[in-house]
Design a protein around this motif. Structure first.
Motif, PDB file in Angstrom:
ATOM      1  N   ASN A  50       0.822  -1.214   0.000  1.00 22.41           N
ATOM      2  CA  ASN A  50       0.000   0.000   0.000  1.00 22.41           C
ATOM      3  C   ASN A  50       0.854   1.262   0.000  1.00 22.41           C
ATOM      4  O   ASN A  50       0.546   2.231  -0.687  1.00 22.41           O
ATOM      5  CB  ASN A  50      -0.949  -0.006   1.203  1.00 22.41           C
ATOM      6  N   GLU A  51       1.948   1.223   0.759  1.00 20.46           N
ATOM      7  CA  GLU A  51       2.816   2.401   0.799  1.00 20.46           C
ATOM      8  C   GLU A  51       3.525   2.605  -0.536  1.00 20.46           C
ATOM      9  O   GLU A  51       3.701   3.731  -0.991  1.00 20.46           O
ATOM     10  CB  GLU A  51       3.833   2.276   1.941  1.00 20.46           C
ATOM     11  N   PHE A  52       3.925   1.493  -1.159  1.00 20.66           N
ATOM     12  CA  PHE A  52       4.605   1.614  -2.450  1.00 20.66           C
ATOM     13  C   PHE A  52       3.625   2.129  -3.512  1.00 20.66           C
ATOM     14  O   PHE A  52       3.986   2.922  -4.375  1.00 20.66           O
ATOM     15  CB  PHE A  52       5.222   0.270  -2.860  1.00 20.66           C
ATOM     16  N   THR A  53       2.372   1.680  -3.419  1.00 21.27           N
ATOM     17  CA  THR A  53       1.343   2.181  -4.337  1.00 21.27           C
ATOM     18  C   THR A  53       1.190   3.691  -4.167  1.00 21.27           C
ATOM     19  O   THR A  53       1.160   4.438  -5.147  1.00 21.27           O
ATOM     20  CB  THR A  53      -0.013   1.501  -4.056  1.00 21.27           C
ATOM     21  N   ALA A  54       1.121   4.132  -2.906  1.00 28.07           N
ATOM     22  CA  ALA A  54       0.984   5.565  -2.633  1.00 28.07           C
ATOM     23  C   ALA A  54       2.201   6.320  -3.163  1.00 28.07           C
ATOM     24  O   ALA A  54       2.082   7.429  -3.689  1.00 28.07           O
ATOM     25  CB  ALA A  54       0.833   5.788  -1.131  1.00 28.07           C
ATOM     26  N   PHE A  55       3.366   5.694  -3.046  1.00 21.44           N
ATOM     27  CA  PHE A  55       4.601   6.316  -3.534  1.00 21.44           C
ATOM     28  C   PHE A  55       4.532   6.512  -5.051  1.00 21.44           C
ATOM     29  O   PHE A  55       4.819   7.596  -5.561  1.00 21.44           O
ATOM     30  CB  PHE A  55       5.795   5.423  -3.163  1.00 21.44           C
ATOM     31  N   ILE A  56       4.114   5.467  -5.776  1.00 21.43           N
ATOM     32  CA  ILE A  56       4.029   5.572  -7.241  1.00 21.43           C
ATOM     33  C   ILE A  56       2.961   6.593  -7.628  1.00 21.43           C
ATOM     34  O   ILE A  56       3.125   7.354  -8.567  1.00 21.43           O
ATOM     35  CB  ILE A  56       3.739   4.196  -7.883  1.00 21.43           C
ATOM     36  N   ARG A  57       1.891   6.629  -6.852  1.00 18.97           N
ATOM     37  CA  ARG A  57       0.848   7.627  -7.102  1.00 18.97           C
ATOM     38  C   ARG A  57       1.452   9.033  -7.006  1.00 18.97           C
ATOM     39  O   ARG A  57       1.168   9.904  -7.830  1.00 18.97           O
ATOM     40  CB  ARG A  57      -0.278   7.438  -6.085  1.00 18.97           C
ATOM     41  N   ASN A  58       2.310   9.233  -6.015  1.00 25.25           N
ATOM     42  CA  ASN A  58       2.946  10.541  -5.858  1.00 25.25           C
ATOM     43  C   ASN A  58       3.867  10.864  -7.031  1.00 25.25           C
ATOM     44  O   ASN A  58       3.918  11.993  -7.500  1.00 25.25           O
ATOM     45  CB  ASN A  58       3.741  10.595  -4.546  1.00 25.25           C
ATOM     46  N   ILE A  59       4.602   9.836  -7.506  1.00 27.48           N
ATOM     47  CA  ILE A  59       5.475  10.044  -8.663  1.00 27.48           C
ATOM     48  C   ILE A  59       4.623  10.429  -9.875  1.00 27.48           C
ATOM     49  O   ILE A  59       4.963  11.323 -10.641  1.00 27.48           O
ATOM     50  CB  ILE A  59       6.272   8.757  -8.991  1.00 27.48           C
ATOM     51  N   LEU A  60       3.485   9.742 -10.006  1.00 26.32           N
ATOM     52  CA  LEU A  60       2.572  10.019 -11.127  1.00 26.32           C
ATOM     53  C   LEU A  60       2.084  11.466 -11.063  1.00 26.32           C
ATOM     54  O   LEU A  60       2.102  12.191 -12.053  1.00 26.32           O
ATOM     55  CB  LEU A  60       1.391   9.041 -11.065  1.00 26.32           C
ATOM     56  N   VAL A  61       1.687  11.869  -9.851  1.00 24.11           N
ATOM     57  CA  VAL A  61       1.214  13.245  -9.652  1.00 24.11           C
ATOM     58  C   VAL A  61       2.328  14.233 -10.004  1.00 24.11           C
ATOM     59  O   VAL A  61       2.104  15.225 -10.699  1.00 24.11           O
ATOM     60  CB  VAL A  61       0.754  13.438  -8.187  1.00 24.11           C
ATOM     61  N   LEU A  62       3.547  13.929  -9.567  1.00 23.67           N
ATOM     62  CA  LEU A  62       4.678  14.828  -9.843  1.00 23.67           C
ATOM     63  C   LEU A  62       5.016  14.860 -11.332  1.00 23.67           C
ATOM     64  O   LEU A  62       5.507  15.865 -11.834  1.00 23.67           O
ATOM     65  CB  LEU A  62       5.909  14.401  -9.040  1.00 23.67           C
ATOM     66  N   SER A  63       4.754  13.753 -12.035  1.00 25.72           N
ATOM     67  CA  SER A  63       5.046  13.742 -13.471  1.00 25.72           C
ATOM     68  C   SER A  63       4.050  14.630 -14.217  1.00 25.72           C
ATOM     69  O   SER A  63       4.327  15.110 -15.300  1.00 25.72           O
ATOM     70  CB  SER A  63       5.012  12.316 -14.017  1.00 25.72           C
ATOM     71  N   ILE A  64       2.876  14.826 -13.609  1.00 21.88           N
ATOM     72  CA  ILE A  64       1.880  15.714 -14.219  1.00 21.88           C
ATOM     73  C   ILE A  64       2.205  17.162 -13.866  1.00 21.88           C
ATOM     74  O   ILE A  64       2.182  18.044 -14.704  1.00 21.88           O
ATOM     75  CB  ILE A  64       0.459  15.339 -13.731  1.00 21.88           C
ATOM     76  N   ASP A  65       2.521  17.388 -12.586  1.00 26.61           N
ATOM     77  CA  ASP A  65       2.878  18.735 -12.145  1.00 26.61           C
ATOM     78  C   ASP A  65       3.938  18.648 -11.046  1.00 26.61           C
ATOM     79  O   ASP A  65       3.632  18.296  -9.908  1.00 26.61           O
ATOM     80  CB  ASP A  65       1.625  19.445 -11.609  1.00 26.61           C
ATOM     81  N   PRO A  66       5.195  18.977 -11.387  1.00 29.11           N
ATOM     82  CA  PRO A  66       6.291  18.845 -10.415  1.00 29.11           C
ATOM     83  C   PRO A  66       6.119  19.744  -9.189  1.00 29.11           C
ATOM     84  O   PRO A  66       6.776  19.527  -8.177  1.00 29.11           O
ATOM     85  CB  PRO A  66       7.530  19.258 -11.210  1.00 29.11           C
ATOM     86  N   ASP A  67       5.221  20.741  -9.275  1.00 28.91           N
ATOM     87  CA  ASP A  67       5.048  21.655  -8.144  1.00 28.91           C
ATOM     88  C   ASP A  67       3.939  21.212  -7.197  1.00 28.91           C
ATOM     89  O   ASP A  67       3.660  21.873  -6.202  1.00 28.91           O
ATOM     90  CB  ASP A  67       4.744  23.072  -8.649  1.00 28.91           C
ATOM     91  N   MET A  68       3.303  20.100  -7.521  1.00 29.33           N
ATOM     92  CA  MET A  68       2.206  19.606  -6.689  1.00 29.33           C
ATOM     93  C   MET A  68       2.714  19.323  -5.272  1.00 29.33           C
ATOM     94  O   MET A  68       3.826  18.843  -5.087  1.00 29.33           O
ATOM     95  CB  MET A  68       1.661  18.321  -7.307  1.00 29.33           C
ATOM     96  N   THR A  69       1.870  19.632  -4.280  1.00 31.51           N
ATOM     97  CA  THR A  69       2.266  19.405  -2.887  1.00 31.51           C
ATOM     98  C   THR A  69       2.064  17.941  -2.516  1.00 31.51           C
ATOM     99  O   THR A  69       0.977  17.397  -2.702  1.00 31.51           O
ATOM    100  CB  THR A  69       1.396  20.261  -1.941  1.00 31.51           C
ATOM    101  N   ILE A  70       3.105  17.289  -2.023  1.00 35.81           N
ATOM    102  CA  ILE A  70       2.956  15.934  -1.492  1.00 35.81           C
ATOM    103  C   ILE A  70       3.635  15.881  -0.126  1.00 35.81           C
ATOM    104  O   ILE A  70       4.455  16.732   0.199  1.00 35.81           O
ATOM    105  CB  ILE A  70       3.529  14.852  -2.433  1.00 35.81           C
ATOM    106  N   ASP A  71       3.282  14.842   0.666  1.00 34.21           N
ATOM    107  CA  ASP A  71       3.732  14.785   2.064  1.00 34.21           C
ATOM    108  C   ASP A  71       5.157  14.284   2.234  1.00 34.21           C
ATOM    109  O   ASP A  71       5.376  13.286   2.916  1.00 34.21           O
ATOM    110  CB  ASP A  71       2.823  13.831   2.855  1.00 34.21           C
ATOM    111  N   VAL A  72       6.128  14.912   1.626  1.00 35.46           N
ATOM    112  CA  VAL A  72       7.513  14.499   1.862  1.00 35.46           C
ATOM    113  C   VAL A  72       8.380  15.739   2.010  1.00 35.46           C
ATOM    114  O   VAL A  72       7.950  16.851   1.692  1.00 35.46           O
ATOM    115  CB  VAL A  72       8.070  13.631   0.708  1.00 35.46           C
ATOM    116  N   THR A  73       9.592  15.533   2.483  1.00 36.94           N
ATOM    117  CA  THR A  73      10.496  16.669   2.638  1.00 36.94           C
ATOM    118  C   THR A  73      10.888  17.189   1.257  1.00 36.94           C
ATOM    119  O   THR A  73      10.790  16.471   0.260  1.00 36.94           O
ATOM    120  CB  THR A  73      11.775  16.248   3.375  1.00 36.94           C
ATOM    121  N   ALA A  74      11.336  18.444   1.222  1.00 33.72           N
ATOM    122  CA  ALA A  74      11.691  19.075  -0.054  1.00 33.72           C
ATOM    123  C   ALA A  74      12.773  18.271  -0.767  1.00 33.72           C
ATOM    124  O   ALA A  74      12.740  18.094  -1.985  1.00 33.72           O
ATOM    125  CB  ALA A  74      12.162  20.501   0.196  1.00 33.72           C
TER     126      ALA A  74
END
Ligand code: ZN
Length: 549
Positions: free
Chosen positions: A284-308
């Motif tokens: 589940n965590e890895f799925t969420a991680f890939i989801r975040n990568i996907l979101v970042l590939s659409i918009d690199p400025d999107m806010t996600i819950d990780v350090t800068a």
């Protein structure tokens, strides 16, 4: 500082301390201040969002001898008795274990006696959706005409299961999942109060793991504190305490998939398992991680819950991987998660998902497919060109026998040559098809019934008597027919190598990957799907051996 002591200490004792549910708290507090308290409340919302906490505070506040702006004073005899769980006029019922009509009758009978202490008799019924129908009916009668000194507070995580008759008699309040920032701020406040040092990164990680539930946030924080008593709480310590895999691991795993490094990917999973990581959580965590990568590939400025810093590394991962692949990966992992939840061979399920992801990148690369289509179109155009040229200048194309001058002989020579040539071109095209992979074979085998219907009409009957299964060897499909007298004709038909070659060619053209069909008679009692199952297993074992080389 024991576990229980901390938990009790942190329970809110004023309405201001209930975080993230201001819309509810304000209304209830106003009702108390203006003495307009209702007789039936329904608190809905996911677990850990403050339903029972609010209910208990409300019970305290309505009975408090010296309420302060709607909140309980926490000093008077009533407040102290309720806090200690010793008050006779505040009754908590867990409907999950007391769901029968008799349990509710006990309550509705006792409602008739006004409280000997305090102003109100408060019933808090938790998990009220668990009540049986007869119990609801018993409760309904009391809810219709409650004595003035009675307050019912019903709490549920599943409001859709509550009968409309009950709903219509309650004031309904929906508790929201609590935002990460609010949980983090509350945890920080409690840590400050306890004099425990913690980095913001650590606190936010706990808040994120709480996933909208303040209670989960508190219990995770307690777990971390008791694990590292007297030390400053850092992200590493939180990770060690709750057995979570750091995002670093997911970055590595993602890189392995990117490089198609199957051995590396499986090693990472092996290490995570060795460290006691829960497999379902990992998926589940890895799925969420890939989801975040996907979101970042659409918009690199999107806010996600990780350090800068982590975010920067994740943005770097978005190059080379297509969005189609990532969506496919999420799908494969979710499928694996569903299987992992219900199987004992959890590890095998996860490993199969990883193997799939390492092997199937090409298939979900739309650009790659486009390139292949373009190259096929190009070949087709060339083929047409070639055939046209052949028809226009047959002699030029002739290879053997040498062309002669006579028109008749040329005509004779051309016909077979054209045939040979187009056969040669077809063969060429077939050679362009990749070797069928095991998954292709499974798909073809699954489609066999449909393929059979499209077979030559006179022999469709034979097709129906045969089954197609993926073979053990690469690119091999096995046609099996049960050895029974009924099937004699089908057996002699498919025993003919020419027919098998014909079928191989049809399937190759249809699936656009090279397959070879072999034939086998099987004992009538042997079940075809049993065969297929065995082969699936042997395939897994085979992959396993290959990987450890
Ligand atoms: Zn009080």
């Amino acid at each position: 500082m024991s576990y229980m002591a901390l938990y009790r200490k942190w329970r809110p004792d004023a309405f201001e301390e209930i975080k993230g549910q201001e819309h509810i708290v304000t209304t209830i507090r106003n009702q108390i201040v203006h003495d307009r308290v209702g007789h039936a409340y329904l608190f809905c919302g996911t677990r850990g969002t403050g339903k029972t906490t609010t209910a208990k505070l409300m019970a305290k506040a309505v009975n408090c001898e010296h309420p302060i702006n709607g909140s309980p004073c926490n000093e008077c005899a009533s407040c102290k008795a309720i806090a200690a769980g010793a008050a006779m006029n505040v009754i908590e019922v867990d409907a999950a274990s007391n769901n029968g009509v008799d349990n509710i009758r006990q309550i509705t009978d006792s409602v008739n006696y006004s409280p000997s202490t305090g102003k109100y008799l408060v019933y808090i019924i938790d998990e009220v959706h668990m009540l049986r129908d007869a119990a609801y009916n018993a409760l309904l009668k009391t809810l219709e005409e409650p004595p003035s000194y009675v307050i019912f507070i019903l709490a549920t995580t599943e409001s859709h299961k509550i009968p409309a008759t009950i709903l219509s008699r309650c004031q309904r309040y929906d508790f929201h999942r609590i935002p990460l920032e609010i949980i983090a701020d509350r945890l920080q406040e409690l840590l400050d109060r306890e004099g425990i040092a913690a980095t913001r990164e650590a606190v936010e990680y706990v808040a994120r793991a709480a996933d909208g539930s303040m209670r989960d946030g508190l219990s995770i924080l307690e777990q971390c504190i008791s694990y590292h008593l007297g030390e400053e709480l850092t992200l590493d310590k939180v990770l060690a305490a709750i057995g979570a895999v750091d995002v670093e691991v997911y970055i590595q795993l993602f890189e392995c998939l990117k490089e198609k490094d199957l051995v590396g990917a499986l090693k990472i999973i092996d290490e995570a398992i060795w460290q006691g990581k829960d497999l379902l959580q990992l998926v589940n965590e890895f799925t969420a991680f890939i989801r975040n990568i996907l979101v970042l590939s659409i918009d690199p400025d999107m806010t996600i819950d990780v350090t800068a810093e982590t975010k920067q590394r994740m943005v770097a991962l978005t190059s080379d991987m297509t969005q189609d692949w990532m969506m496919h990966a999420i799908y494969v992992l979710q499928e694996a998660a569903a299987k992992i939840a219900y199987t004992t061979s959890k590890r095998v399920m996860l490993e199969i998902a990883i193997i799939k992801l390492c092997k199937t990148e090409m298939r979900y690369d739309i650009e790659g497919i486009q390139a292949r289509i373009e190259s096929l179109e190009q070949q087709l155009a060339e083929t047409k060109e070639l055939l046209k040229e052949q028809q226009a200048h047959p002699v030029v194309m002739a290879v053997a026998p040498p062309a002669t001058e006579g028109a008749g002989t040329v005509q004779q020579a051309v016909a077979p040559q054209t045939g040979d040539s187009s056969e040669h071109i077809k063969q060429n095209l077939r050679d362009k098809y990749p070797q069928a992979e095991y998954e292709d074979l499974l798909l073809i085998a699954k489609a066999w019934k449909t393929i059979g219907k499209r077979g030559p009409r006179l022999v469709q009957h034979y097709y129906r008597q045969a089954s197609l299964v993926a073979g053990r060897e690469s690119g091999a499909l096995e046609l099996v027919v049960a050895d029974t007298p009924d099937n004699d004709l089908a057996i002699s038909y498919f025993a003919n190598q020419d027919k098998l070659d014909e079928l191989s060619e049809q399937l190759t053209n249809m699936a656009q990957c090279k397959v070879r069909v072999t034939f086998r008679k099987i004992d009538g009692r042997e079940e075809v799907h049993e065969l297929q199952k065995d082969w699936d297993l042997s395939r897994i074992v085979f992959d396993d051996i290959e990987m450890h080389e």
